[in-house]
Design an enzyme around this catalytic site. Structure first.
Site, short mmCIF file in Angstrom:
data_model
loop_
_atom_site.label_atom_id
_atom_site.label_comp_id
_atom_site.label_asym_id
_atom_site.label_seq_id
_atom_site.Cartn_x
_atom_site.Cartn_y
_atom_site.Cartn_z
N GLU A 1 -21.01 -62.40 44.60
CA GLU A 1 -19.60 -62.22 44.92
C GLU A 1 -19.29 -63.11 46.12
O GLU A 1 -20.22 -63.53 46.84
CB GLU A 1 -19.34 -60.75 45.27
N LYS B 1 -12.97 -56.82 38.88
CA LYS B 1 -13.23 -55.39 38.63
C LYS B 1 -12.36 -54.47 39.46
O LYS B 1 -12.12 -53.33 39.09
CB LYS B 1 -14.70 -55.07 38.99
N VAL C 1 -15.09 -69.13 38.95
CA VAL C 1 -14.77 -68.70 37.57
C VAL C 1 -13.47 -69.35 37.10
O VAL C 1 -13.38 -69.85 35.98
CB VAL C 1 -14.66 -67.15 37.50
N LYS D 1 -18.96 -51.47 38.22
CA LYS D 1 -19.22 -51.62 36.79
C LYS D 1 -19.57 -50.28 36.16
O LYS D 1 -19.11 -49.96 35.06
CB LYS D 1 -20.35 -52.63 36.57
N GLY E 1 -22.86 -65.83 36.47
CA GLY E 1 -22.61 -67.26 36.28
C GLY E 1 -21.16 -67.53 35.96
O GLY E 1 -20.59 -66.88 35.08
N ASP F 1 -20.62 -53.65 43.88
CA ASP F 1 -20.24 -54.36 42.67
C ASP F 1 -20.84 -53.66 41.43
O ASP F 1 -20.15 -53.46 40.42
CB ASP F 1 -20.70 -55.82 42.75
N1 NAP Z 1 -19.34 -65.55 39.52
C1 NAP Z 1 -19.84 -64.72 38.61
O1 NAP Z 1 -20.97 -64.86 38.13
C2 NAP Z 1 -19.01 -63.55 38.14
C3 NAP Z 1 -19.49 -62.73 37.09
C4 NAP Z 1 -18.69 -61.68 36.63
C5 NAP Z 1 -17.46 -61.42 37.21
N2 NAP Z 1 -17.04 -62.22 38.24
C6 NAP Z 1 -15.76 -61.91 38.86
O2 NAP Z 1 -14.86 -63.02 38.75
C7 NAP Z 1 -13.98 -63.01 39.86
C8 NAP Z 1 -13.94 -64.41 40.48
O3 NAP Z 1 -15.22 -64.76 40.95
P1 NAP Z 1 -15.47 -66.19 41.63
O4 NAP Z 1 -16.94 -66.33 41.72
O5 NAP Z 1 -14.68 -67.22 40.91
O6 NAP Z 1 -14.82 -65.95 43.09
P2 NAP Z 1 -14.36 -67.07 44.15
O7 NAP Z 1 -15.07 -68.34 43.86
O8 NAP Z 1 -14.42 -66.47 45.49
O9 NAP Z 1 -12.81 -67.29 43.80
C9 NAP Z 1 -11.83 -66.33 44.03
C10 NAP Z 1 -10.47 -67.01 43.92
O10 NAP Z 1 -9.47 -66.01 43.95
C11 NAP Z 1 -8.46 -66.41 44.87
N3 NAP Z 1 -7.80 -65.20 45.38
C12 NAP Z 1 -8.30 -64.19 46.11
N4 NAP Z 1 -7.37 -63.25 46.32
C13 NAP Z 1 -6.25 -63.68 45.70
C14 NAP Z 1 -4.95 -63.15 45.51
N5 NAP Z 1 -4.60 -61.96 46.03
N6 NAP Z 1 -4.06 -63.86 44.80
C15 NAP Z 1 -4.38 -65.07 44.28
N7 NAP Z 1 -5.60 -65.62 44.39
C16 NAP Z 1 -6.52 -64.93 45.10
C17 NAP Z 1 -9.17 -67.18 45.93
O11 NAP Z 1 -8.21 -67.96 46.58
P3 NAP Z 1 -8.56 -69.00 47.76
O12 NAP Z 1 -9.24 -70.13 47.06
O13 NAP Z 1 -7.21 -69.34 48.30
O14 NAP Z 1 -9.44 -68.25 48.70
C18 NAP Z 1 -10.16 -67.98 45.07
O15 NAP Z 1 -9.53 -69.12 44.55
C19 NAP Z 1 -14.49 -61.93 40.82
O16 NAP Z 1 -13.71 -60.77 40.67
C20 NAP Z 1 -15.90 -61.65 40.35
O17 NAP Z 1 -16.30 -60.32 40.56
C21 NAP Z 1 -17.78 -63.28 38.71
#
Ligand code: NAP
Length: 347
Positions: free
Chosen positions: A202, A114, A7, A217, A329, A213
């Site tokens: 996730e 969330k 994201v 919500k 997405g 999750d």
């Molecule tokens: N993907 C979807 O479709 C979707 C939809 C709705 C909501 N979301 C929400 O969007 C958020 C991100 O999703 P994503 O798919 O992008 O996850 P992701 O690819 O796993 O990325 C998470 C990122 O957050 C970083 N991180 C974790 N803990 C941290 C902290 N304490 N301080 C600073 N950085 C930290 C991680 O760092 P590292 O790279 O160092 O591990 C990684 O870069 C989640 O909360 C998810 O629920 C996602």
């Protein structure tokens, strides 16, 4: 930007594409290893380089400065821009970090994450109180329904004096996709793998399969309606024996569940029904569970990663107000974060 995963990287690219049409500048990116901070704003070429390097597995600590997220935020806050905004696109327990950023750094907050809004009531109260005391704003459209305007619609109904009695539907794009795939005869493990590859799950797919999750919500929505009870206990689709495994070991063991899920889907089909993971939110309750719904019903007709939210309100008592569309997405989620960022009051 706190977090630079699927994201976060999509958001960085979308902000660059907006260019001068937006008053936003992307000044800092933080992950678990460190940060990159350019007070004047990162240019498109630099953003593209960071996106590619991070996607290829490099850490921000190695690309910029190594630090914990707390240290990084303190440093950035001390050198911050005139109207700093923190976008939380992690999937971590960041409540305390966010409260501090609002209180000390005077950051407005935009969340796709969330967890800070779905923990114990006292922690959420602390966060919201810190934001209010600092005169800042917290927006969270992307926390429910990814890019769908669920929170904006709910806020609009409440602001216009309508009374929202309940919200029901399917709030997990991942579970919608996986349960839909079962319906068409695919194996559970195969569907989870595809959802993961497409960036819909996730970081730990058990967060989706456990219903946690979806439950978060439901809780975020219920709390907006005034619910202050305990977080819902979601129906967990992952057996106890697989809950302690590493993500890699869990994915390897997943085919063991294929037979049981196939049987469950077939049993539902014999009754003219399909499996859906449904949520309920009202001022008095929040829940998330696996249910059999008629195949020929709005929930039964959902396809792909579609979410559906049916609002029953004083103005929509019988036929509900329905919001439906793809609910997962990285690009859609990032767009919802960007919409929130653009909607922040000018400081
Ligand atoms: N993907 C979807 O479709 C979707 C939809 C709705 C909501 N979301 C929400 O969007 C958020 C991100 O999703 P994503 O798919 O992008 O996850 P992701 O690819 O796993 O990325 C998470 C990122 O957050 C970083 N991180 C974790 N803990 C941290 C902290 N304490 N301080 C600073 N950085 C930290 C991680 O760092 P590292 O790279 O160092 O591990 C990684 O870069 C989640 O909360 C998810 O629920 C996602």
């Amino acid at each position: 930007m706190l977090g630079f995963g699927g994201v976060g990287r999509a958001l960085a690219a979308q902000m660059c594409a907006l260019g001068r049409r937006s008053r936003l500048r992307l000044c800092a990116i933080v992950d678990r290893s460190g940060y990159v901070f350019v007070p004047a704003g990162l240019g498109p070429r630099e953003v593209a380089r960071l996106v590619n390097a991070k996607a290829a597995g490099q850490s921000l600590g190695s690309l910029g400065t190594a630090a914990t997220p707390d240290v990084a935020l303190d440093f950035i806050a001390a050198h911050a821009a005139q109207a700093p905004v923190l976008a939380d696109v992690t999937a971590d327990e960041t409540g305390l970090l966010l409260a501090r950023a609002a209180a000390r750094g005077r950051f407005d907050l935009v969340l796709a994450n969330k967890k800070p809004l779905a923990g114990p009531q006292r922690a959420v109260d602390t966060l919201l109180a810190a934001v209010a005391a600092a005169g800042r704003t917290l927006r969270c459209e992307a926390t429910v329904g990814a890019g769908l305007p669920v929170i904006a619609s709910l806020d609009g109904l409440i602001a216009s004096g309508d009374r929202v009695r309940s919200i029901d539907g399917c709030a997990s794009g991942t579970l919608a996709f996986v349960l839909g795939a079962l319906e068409s005869g695919r194996a559970l493990s195969d569907a989870v793998r595809e959802a993961r590859e497409r960036g819909w799950t996730e970081p730990d797919p058990r967060d989706d399969l456990s219903g946690r999750d979806a439950a978060r919500k439901a809780l975020i929505l219920a709390r907006k309606l005034g619910y202050r009870g305990a977080p819902p206990r979601a129906e967990d689709l992952v057996p106890r024996s697989m809950r302690g495994l590493s993500v890699a070991a869990f994915l390897q063991a997943l085919p063991r569940l294929d037979g049981a899920f196939r049987a469950r889907a077939e049993q539902a089909a014999r009754r003219g029904r399909v499996l859906r993971y449904v949520i309920h939110a009202s001022p008095r309750a929040a829940s998330a569970r696996l249910a059999e719904v008629p195949k020929d019903s709005p929930l039964g007709h959902l396809r792909g990663t579609d979410n559906l939210f049916a609002f029953r309100t004083r103005h929509y008592p019988d036929a509900p107000l329905v919001i439906q569309g793809p609910g997962a997405g990285p690009a859609r989620t990032a767009a919802a974060v960007l919409t929130d960022l653009q909607a922040l009051p000018a400081r």
